[in-house]
Design a protein around this motif. Structure first.
Motif, PDB file in Angstrom:
ATOM      1  N   ASP A   1       0.801  -1.220   0.000  1.00 60.88           N
ATOM      2  CA  ASP A   1       0.000   0.000   0.000  1.00 60.88           C
ATOM      3  C   ASP A   1       0.837   1.275   0.000  1.00 60.88           C
ATOM      4  O   ASP A   1       0.301   2.364  -0.153  1.00 60.88           O
ATOM      5  CB  ASP A   1      -0.928   0.034   1.227  1.00 60.88           C
ATOM      6  N   SER A   2       2.124   1.145   0.218  1.00 64.81           N
ATOM      7  CA  SER A   2       2.963   2.334   0.297  1.00 64.81           C
ATOM      8  C   SER A   2       4.305   2.041  -0.354  1.00 64.81           C
ATOM      9  O   SER A   2       4.513   0.972  -0.913  1.00 64.81           O
ATOM     10  CB  SER A   2       3.150   2.747   1.761  1.00 64.81           C
ATOM     11  N   GLU A   3       5.205   2.999  -0.234  1.00 63.85           N
ATOM     12  CA  GLU A   3       6.549   2.842  -0.750  1.00 63.85           C
ATOM     13  C   GLU A   3       7.521   3.038   0.401  1.00 63.85           C
ATOM     14  O   GLU A   3       7.190   3.645   1.398  1.00 63.85           O
ATOM     15  CB  GLU A   3       6.809   3.856  -1.856  1.00 63.85           C
ATOM     16  N   GLY A   4       8.700   2.505   0.267  1.00 69.08           N
ATOM     17  CA  GLY A   4       9.703   2.663   1.306  1.00 69.08           C
ATOM     18  C   GLY A   4      10.634   1.479   1.344  1.00 69.08           C
ATOM     19  O   GLY A   4      10.561   0.576   0.502  1.00 69.08           O
ATOM     20  N   ASP A   5      11.496   1.464   2.366  1.00 67.98           N
ATOM     21  CA  ASP A   5      12.475   0.389   2.494  1.00 67.98           C
ATOM     22  C   ASP A   5      11.900  -0.858   3.137  1.00 67.98           C
ATOM     23  O   ASP A   5      12.322  -1.967   2.835  1.00 67.98           O
ATOM     24  CB  ASP A   5      13.673   0.871   3.318  1.00 67.98           C
ATOM     25  N   THR A   6      10.946  -0.692   4.057  1.00 67.86           N
ATOM     26  CA  THR A   6      10.354  -1.827   4.760  1.00 67.86           C
ATOM     27  C   THR A   6       8.854  -1.831   4.505  1.00 67.86           C
ATOM     28  O   THR A   6       8.141  -0.917   4.936  1.00 67.86           O
ATOM     29  CB  THR A   6      10.638  -1.727   6.279  1.00 67.86           C
ATOM     30  N   LEU A   7       8.384  -2.869   3.793  1.00 65.33           N
ATOM     31  CA  LEU A   7       6.978  -2.963   3.412  1.00 65.33           C
ATOM     32  C   LEU A   7       6.444  -4.345   3.760  1.00 65.33           C
ATOM     33  O   LEU A   7       7.193  -5.326   3.804  1.00 65.33           O
ATOM     34  CB  LEU A   7       6.827  -2.719   1.907  1.00 65.33           C
ATOM     35  N   GLN A   8       5.116  -4.419   3.986  1.00 59.34           N
ATOM     36  CA  GLN A   8       4.496  -5.697   4.329  1.00 59.34           C
ATOM     37  C   GLN A   8       3.055  -5.708   3.846  1.00 59.34           C
ATOM     38  O   GLN A   8       2.351  -4.702   3.930  1.00 59.34           O
ATOM     39  CB  GLN A   8       4.544  -5.919   5.846  1.00 59.34           C
ATOM     40  N   ALA A   9       2.622  -6.859   3.331  1.00 53.93           N
ATOM     41  CA  ALA A   9       1.236  -7.075   2.926  1.00 53.93           C
ATOM     42  C   ALA A   9       0.890  -8.524   3.251  1.00 53.93           C
ATOM     43  O   ALA A   9       1.757  -9.402   3.261  1.00 53.93           O
ATOM     44  CB  ALA A   9       1.057  -6.801   1.436  1.00 53.93           C
ATOM     45  N   PHE A  10      -0.387  -8.777   3.514  1.00 55.17           N
ATOM     46  CA  PHE A  10      -0.827 -10.116   3.916  1.00 55.17           C
ATOM     47  C   PHE A  10      -1.766 -10.722   2.882  1.00 55.17           C
ATOM     48  O   PHE A  10      -2.542 -10.021   2.239  1.00 55.17           O
ATOM     49  CB  PHE A  10      -1.538 -10.048   5.269  1.00 55.17           C
ATOM     50  N   ARG A  11      -1.688 -12.042   2.764  1.00 60.13           N
ATOM     51  CA  ARG A  11      -2.591 -12.797   1.881  1.00 60.13           C
ATOM     52  C   ARG A  11      -3.040 -14.068   2.590  1.00 60.13           C
ATOM     53  O   ARG A  11      -2.312 -14.638   3.388  1.00 60.13           O
ATOM     54  CB  ARG A  11      -1.865 -13.216   0.595  1.00 60.13           C
ATOM     55  N   TRP A  12      -4.261 -14.510   2.264  1.00 60.02           N
ATOM     56  CA  TRP A  12      -4.732 -15.830   2.660  1.00 60.02           C
ATOM     57  C   TRP A  12      -4.451 -16.768   1.487  1.00 60.02           C
ATOM     58  O   TRP A  12      -4.763 -16.435   0.336  1.00 60.02           O
ATOM     59  CB  TRP A  12      -6.228 -15.837   2.941  1.00 60.02           C
ATOM     60  N   VAL A  13      -3.863 -17.924   1.761  1.00 54.32           N
ATOM     61  CA  VAL A  13      -3.521 -18.871   0.706  1.00 54.32           C
ATOM     62  C   VAL A  13      -4.006 -20.255   1.106  1.00 54.32           C
ATOM     63  O   VAL A  13      -3.795 -20.699   2.242  1.00 54.32           O
ATOM     64  CB  VAL A  13      -1.996 -18.894   0.462  1.00 54.32           C
ATOM     65  N   ASN A  14      -4.656 -20.929   0.169  1.00 53.97           N
ATOM     66  CA  ASN A  14      -5.021 -22.327   0.391  1.00 53.97           C
ATOM     67  C   ASN A  14      -3.744 -23.161   0.352  1.00 53.97           C
ATOM     68  O   ASN A  14      -2.925 -22.984  -0.552  1.00 53.97           O
ATOM     69  CB  ASN A  14      -5.967 -22.822  -0.706  1.00 53.97           C
ATOM     70  N   PRO A  15      -3.558 -24.068   1.304  1.00 56.09           N
ATOM     71  CA  PRO A  15      -2.351 -24.905   1.269  1.00 56.09           C
ATOM     72  C   PRO A  15      -2.186 -25.634  -0.068  1.00 56.09           C
ATOM     73  O   PRO A  15      -1.068 -25.784  -0.553  1.00 56.09           O
ATOM     74  CB  PRO A  15      -2.564 -25.887   2.428  1.00 56.09           C
ATOM     75  N   SER A  16      -3.291 -26.029  -0.683  1.00 59.81           N
ATOM     76  CA  SER A  16      -3.198 -26.726  -1.969  1.00 59.81           C
ATOM     77  C   SER A  16      -2.695 -25.808  -3.085  1.00 59.81           C
ATOM     78  O   SER A  16      -2.229 -26.290  -4.125  1.00 59.81           O
ATOM     79  CB  SER A  16      -4.556 -27.315  -2.345  1.00 59.81           C
ATOM     80  N   ASP A  17      -2.764 -24.491  -2.874  1.00 58.82           N
ATOM     81  CA  ASP A  17      -2.280 -23.525  -3.864  1.00 58.82           C
ATOM     82  C   ASP A  17      -0.877 -23.007  -3.557  1.00 58.82           C
ATOM     83  O   ASP A  17      -0.340 -22.182  -4.303  1.00 58.82           O
ATOM     84  CB  ASP A  17      -3.240 -22.332  -3.956  1.00 58.82           C
ATOM     85  N   MET A  18      -0.293 -23.469  -2.447  1.00 58.94           N
ATOM     86  CA  MET A  18       1.062 -23.042  -2.098  1.00 58.94           C
ATOM     87  C   MET A  18       2.057 -23.721  -3.028  1.00 58.94           C
ATOM     88  O   MET A  18       1.895 -24.877  -3.392  1.00 58.94           O
ATOM     89  CB  MET A  18       1.407 -23.436  -0.658  1.00 58.94           C
ATOM     90  N   HIS A  19       3.078 -22.967  -3.390  1.00 59.87           N
ATOM     91  CA  HIS A  19       4.174 -23.498  -4.197  1.00 59.87           C
ATOM     92  C   HIS A  19       5.466 -23.219  -3.455  1.00 59.87           C
ATOM     93  O   HIS A  19       5.690 -22.093  -2.987  1.00 59.87           O
ATOM     94  CB  HIS A  19       4.199 -22.847  -5.577  1.00 59.87           C
ATOM     95  N   LEU A  20       6.304 -24.216  -3.328  1.00 61.14           N
ATOM     96  CA  LEU A  20       7.530 -24.052  -2.558  1.00 61.14           C
ATOM     97  C   LEU A  20       8.391 -22.917  -3.098  1.00 61.14           C
ATOM     98  O   LEU A  20       9.041 -22.211  -2.332  1.00 61.14           O
ATOM     99  CB  LEU A  20       8.322 -25.363  -2.524  1.00 61.14           C
ATOM    100  N   GLU A  21       8.367 -22.709  -4.407  1.00 65.35           N
ATOM    101  CA  GLU A  21       9.185 -21.643  -4.993  1.00 65.35           C
ATOM    102  C   GLU A  21       8.672 -20.248  -4.630  1.00 65.35           C
ATOM    103  O   GLU A  21       9.368 -19.252  -4.856  1.00 65.35           O
ATOM    104  CB  GLU A  21       9.309 -21.803  -6.509  1.00 65.35           C
ATOM    105  N   ASP A  22       7.469 -20.154  -4.065  1.00 65.31           N
ATOM    106  CA  ASP A  22       6.950 -18.860  -3.611  1.00 65.31           C
ATOM    107  C   ASP A  22       7.686 -18.365  -2.367  1.00 65.31           C
ATOM    108  O   ASP A  22       7.646 -17.181  -2.058  1.00 65.31           O
ATOM    109  CB  ASP A  22       5.458 -18.949  -3.289  1.00 65.31           C
TER     110      ASP A  22
END
Length: 146
Positions: free
Chosen positions: A108-129
Motif C-alpha cells: 500500500d505504500s513505498e519505502g524500504d520496509t513494506l508488508q502485505a498479507f494474503r490468505w492462501v489455500n495450502p493446496s495452492d502453495m508453491h515451494l518456490e513462492d
C-alpha cells in the motif's frame, strides 16, 4: 563461532482453511514468509510470537500447538548467523482486521520496509513462492498435512 538467530513464526488458519502469509520487502529483498520474526533479548518463544503478531498484524493470538522446528543448518540471508526457526499453530483471539491482498507484493505504500498479507489455500502453495529454506519446509509440511 557464529551467533544463533532464534526466530518464531505463527501459522494462522482461517475458517476456510487458508493460511495467512506475509509478503515483505526489507534490506533490498522481497520475500514471502509466515508472520513472525526474531526474539528480543530476555524474551521467550510464546511471548515473542504474541508480540510479533501484535506488531505485524495488530492481532492477539493464542498458541495452540508446536508445528515445526528447524532441523537442518540454515545460514541467515542477512548476516553470518545460524537461523533456528520455531513454528507454532496459532488462533486469533481478536477479530482479524487486516487489509488482505490477493496479489503477491501488493504493498500500500513505498519505502524500504513494506508488508502485505494474503490468505492462501495450502493446496495452492508453491515451494518456490518462499525464499527462505525453513519456510519452504513448513509450506511443504502444510501441503502434506492440511
Amino acid at each position: 563461532m557464529y551467533p544463533f538467530n532464534v526466530r518464531v513464526y505463527g501459522i494462522l488458519i482461517n475458517d476456510a482453511g487458508q493460511v495467512l502469509i506475509s509478503d515483505e520487502q526489507e534490506y533490498g529483498m522481497r520475500f514471502t514468509k509466515f508472520p513472525g520474526g526474531g526474539l528480543e533479548p530476555g524474551e521467550g518463544l510464546i511471548d515473542g510470537l504474541k508480540r510479533e503478531f501484535v506488531e505485524e498484524c495488530n492481532l492477539n493470538v493464542e498458541v495452540t500447538s508446536h508445528f515445526y522446528t528447524t532441523d537442518f543448518y540454515v545460514k541467515s540471508a542477512f548476516n553470518n548467523s545460524q537461523v533456528i526457526s520455531i513454528y507454532y499453530l496459532v488462533k486469533n483471539i481478536d477479530p482479524i482486521n487486516l487489509n488482505i491482498k490477493t496479489v503477491v507484493f501488493d504493498f500500500d505504500s513505498e519505502g524500504d520496509t513494506l508488508q502485505a498479507f494474503r490468505w492462501v489455500n495450502p493446496s495452492d502453495m508453491h515451494l518456490e513462492d518462499f525464499i527462505f529454506p525453513t519456510d519452504k519446509r513448513v509450506a511443504e509440511l502444510l501441503i502434506e498435512t492440511i
